[in-house]
Design a protein around this motif. Sequence first.
Motif: not given
Length: 91
Positions: A26-29, A59-69, A79-85
């Motif tokens: 339910g969370t990125l962690a 790391v993005y959840v959808g199009n959002d950078d998690v550092r700004f979340l 169903g979320a798309q997580i991208s590790v870049i």
Amino acid sequence: MAVSVRIPTILRSYTGGASEVTAEGGTLAEVLDHLDAAYPGIRGRVVDEAGDLRRFVNVYVGNDDVRFLDNLTTATPDGAQISVIPAVAGG
């Protein structure tokens, strides 16, 4: 909650070459913990010893950078798309 995680080339040795894997949480962690249970060592490449996101990994959840979340407590809805870049440097 099942999410899809896009894996960068540099980390695909942990996932047997898979460019995208499914994880739960339910969370990125929680997603990173689930990934690490399935692919040992991958969490340590994304999170540092203090438990924070590594400086040169985005790391993005959808199009959002998690550092700004909410960083690692960012919600990862079903169903979320997580991208590790990994950050790229050069000149």
